[in-house]
Design an enzyme around this catalytic site. Structure first.
Site, PDB file in Angstrom:
ATOM      1  N   GLY A 164       0.794  -1.226   0.000  1.00 35.77           N
ATOM      2  CA  GLY A 164       0.000   0.000   0.000  1.00 35.77           C
ATOM      3  C   GLY A 164       0.827   1.276   0.000  1.00 35.77           C
ATOM      4  N   LYS A 237      -3.206   3.666  -6.950  1.00 38.36           N
ATOM      5  CA  LYS A 237      -3.686   3.921  -8.312  1.00 38.36           C
ATOM      6  C   LYS A 237      -5.070   4.591  -8.320  1.00 38.36           C
ATOM      7  CE  LYS A 237      -1.272  -0.307  -9.334  1.00 38.36           C
ATOM      8  NZ  LYS A 237      -1.422  -1.786  -9.306  1.00 38.36           N
ATOM      9  N   ARG A 291      -2.897 -12.553  -7.636  1.00 39.76           N
ATOM     10  CA  ARG A 291      -4.372 -12.505  -7.528  1.00 39.76           C
ATOM     11  C   ARG A 291      -4.935 -11.654  -8.657  1.00 39.76           C
ATOM     12  NH1 ARG A 291      -4.747  -7.223  -6.316  1.00 39.76           N
ATOM     13  NH2 ARG A 291      -3.160  -6.334  -4.966  1.00 39.76           N
TER      14      ARG A 291
HETATM   15  P1  ADP Z   1       3.338  -1.411  -2.450  1.00 39.20           P
HETATM   16  O1  ADP Z   1       3.366  -2.879  -2.250  1.00 39.20           O
HETATM   17  O2  ADP Z   1       3.376  -0.624  -1.198  1.00 39.20           O
HETATM   18  O3  ADP Z   1       2.286  -0.971  -3.410  1.00 39.20           O
HETATM   19  P2  ADP Z   1       5.373  -1.074  -4.474  1.00 39.20           P
HETATM   20  O4  ADP Z   1       6.738  -1.667  -4.417  1.00 39.20           O
HETATM   21  O5  ADP Z   1       4.417  -1.680  -5.445  1.00 39.20           O
HETATM   22  O6  ADP Z   1       4.770  -1.061  -3.017  1.00 39.20           O
HETATM   23  O7  ADP Z   1       5.457   0.467  -4.779  1.00 39.20           O
HETATM   24  C1  ADP Z   1       4.324   1.292  -4.792  1.00 39.20           C
HETATM   25  C2  ADP Z   1       4.585   2.530  -5.615  1.00 39.20           C
HETATM   26  O8  ADP Z   1       5.714   3.252  -5.084  1.00 39.20           O
HETATM   27  C3  ADP Z   1       4.932   2.269  -7.069  1.00 39.20           C
HETATM   28  O9  ADP Z   1       3.799   2.115  -7.894  1.00 39.20           O
HETATM   29  C4  ADP Z   1       5.713   3.527  -7.390  1.00 39.20           C
HETATM   30  O10 ADP Z   1       4.807   4.595  -7.588  1.00 39.20           O
HETATM   31  C5  ADP Z   1       6.492   3.816  -6.116  1.00 39.20           C
HETATM   32  N1  ADP Z   1       7.853   3.208  -6.125  1.00 39.20           N
HETATM   33  C6  ADP Z   1       8.186   1.958  -5.685  1.00 39.20           C
HETATM   34  N2  ADP Z   1       9.502   1.698  -5.884  1.00 39.20           N
HETATM   35  C7  ADP Z   1      10.048   2.807  -6.420  1.00 39.20           C
HETATM   36  C8  ADP Z   1      11.389   3.175  -6.854  1.00 39.20           C
HETATM   37  N3  ADP Z   1      12.419   2.351  -6.753  1.00 39.20           N
HETATM   38  N4  ADP Z   1      11.543   4.410  -7.379  1.00 39.20           N
HETATM   39  C9  ADP Z   1      10.490   5.272  -7.497  1.00 39.20           C
HETATM   40  N5  ADP Z   1       9.225   5.000  -7.098  1.00 39.20           N
HETATM   41  C10 ADP Z   1       8.994   3.780  -6.574  1.00 39.20           C
END
Ligand code: ADP
Length: 446
Positions: A164, A237, A291
């Site tokens: 999240g 999103k 999922r």
């Molecule tokens: P979560 O499981 O909390 O959703 P994510 O790893 O999917 O975590 O990251 C969520 C959001 O954070 C991504 O969609 C992006 O917007 C941002 N993000 C994650 N990693 C990076 C990174 N290395 N550099 C820039 N933004 C990042």
């Protein structure tokens, strides 16, 4: 095929699954908390069982209650939907132990992708490009500074058990490492009960591009193209589109091939999504969701494939009825998430829906559980409707979106509709020129 599916979820996604079951002649069981007894998916289901008090922890996350409901009603399969218990390895195991089919991947795969460090290592070993960072947990600020010498600044600290978008901290140079390290660690502990953190290079101009895959029990893996989910508020999103304006057909094919190969090597079965950051023509794997996803309809619209139907068929042991060559992208689709929240502050806005009118017409799909006089409870996710628009191309899709969203009426509570209408007036959005930071950077000037 299954005779009766228990849907262990609520709201729009529960209705989405229920509709699919009805079309497939499968009986449905809805489960609900006390306050949700008049939820539309409960009213539409063949049977329903109250599984506990309003707090998710006592109902939608209450494994004992849900399994009892399944036994009581004689369901032979369980669909976990999205969120709640959909990525809970223990739950998936217990469902199988109770002689029901869990409509999702093997528990081992849920566990493998649930730990983000292991997920990255596994995917890297299968040839998937990952963002540069630490090999495992980062133990100290000194260690972080050492790693930053190979990744370069800025760097991002993330919780190993995170989700999240919570608790992520950026360090722009070595002077900020110590502080960011400590804050990320304490937030990881507070939010996820696990203070392990890892580190990645922080990308300044990426898009969030994810690839939908679908795999059966017979080694067939097909990808259904990408979704661009770069329009985010607080790393969550808000609007998703397919195809992405940023990908050429060659790039799509390249990443699709990498992903399908990796999923095949993993032996994964079911539907899933690999999430990437995409910057300067390069992909960087972040995580895999094992999922169904909220934004799956945009892919259904452009491919004509019913992802939930296929998911249920695969779980019942059927072979995929199509191959990669059969998958064609037709036109353009955008999903707008209508949340019950203030469109400027994103503060939740529960309450009674006094008036409701949904748009219609060619190419408009509404996935929603709300109705006039329905009271949006304060206890759950604020998503109340997904408006998904299909056009022959992106321009037509944008024009229809504007028309459809301007027809939408939801009175009595605040929603994100106005924000979407503003986005549709914005030149950057119309041109498709945005990255994951765009919305938060432009919120005040919209
Ligand atoms: P979560 O499981 O909390 O959703 P994510 O790893 O999917 O975590 O990251 C969520 C959001 O954070 C991504 O969609 C992006 O917007 C941002 N993000 C994650 N990693 C990076 C990174 N290395 N550099 C820039 N933004 C990042």
């Amino acid at each position: 095929m299954f005779k009766k599916i228990l849907i262990a979820n609520r709201g729009d996604i529960a209705i989405r699954i229920l509709r699919c079951c009805k079309e497939m002649n499968i009986n449905t069981v809805a489960v609900h908390s006390v306050i949700d007894s008049n939820l539309m998916n409960v009213l539409l289901a063949d049977e329903s069982v109250c599984i506990g008090p309003n707090k998710s922890f006592d109902s939608y996350l209450n494994i004992g209650s849900i399994l009892s409901a399944a036994e009581l009603t004689g369901a032979d399969a369980l669909h976990p939907g999205v969120g709640f218990l959909s990525e809970n390895e223990k739950f998936a195991r217990m469902v199988s132990d109770h002689n029901m089919k869990f409509i999702g991947p093997d528990p081992e795969h849920i566990a493998l992708m649930g730990d983000k460090i292991t997920a990255k290592k596994t995917m890297a070993s299968f040839g998937v490009p990952v963002v540069k960072g630490s090999d495992g947990a980062v133990e100290s600020p000194e260690m972080a500074e050492e790693i930053a010498k190979t990744t370069g600044y800025p760097v991002l600290f993330k919780a190993t058990s995170g989700g999240g978008g919570k608790g992520m901290k950026v360090a722009n140079d070595s002077s900020e490492v110590s502080n960011a390290f400590k804050m990320a660690k304490s937030e990881a502990k507070a939010n996820f009960g696990d203070d392990n953190i890892y580190m990645e290079r922080y990308l300044s101009d990426p898009r969030h591009i994810e690839i939908q895959i679908i795999a059966d029990n017979y080694g067939n893996v097909v990808h259904l193209g990408e979704r661009d989910c770069s329009i985010q508020r607080n790393h969550q999103k808000l609007m998703e589109e397919s195809p992405s304006v940023a990908l050429s057909p060659e790039k799509r094919e390249e990443i699709g091939e990498i992903v399908t190969k990796a999923v095949k090597k993993m032996g994964y079965v079911g539907v899933g999504t690999l999430e990437f950051l995409y910057e300067n023509g390069e992909f960087f794997f972040m995580e895999m969701n094992t999922r169904l996803q909220v934004e799956h309809p945009v892919t259904e619209i452009v491919t004509g494939i019913d992802i939930v139907k296929e998911q249920i068929k695969i779980a019942s042991g059927e072979k995929l009825s199509f191959s990669q060559e059969d998958v064609k992208i037709n036109g353009h689709a955008i999903e707008f998430r209508i949340n019950a929240e203030n469109s400027e502050t994103f503060i939740p806005s529960p309450g009674k829906i006094e008036e409701l009118y949904f748009p219609g017409g060619n190419g408009i799909r509404i996935d929603s559980h709300i109705y006039r006089e329905y009271v949006v409870p304060q206890f759950y996710d604020s998503l109340i409707a997904k408006i998904i628009i299909h056009g022959r191309d992106r321009d037509e899709c944008l024009a229809k979106s504007k028309r459809a969203l301007s027809e939408l009426v939801i009175d009595g509570i605040s929603t994100t509709t106005n924000l979407h209408l503003k986005l549709l007036q914005n030149k950057d959005i119309v041109r498709g020129e945005y990255n994951i930071h765009w919305l938060m950077n432009n919120l005040e000037n919209l």
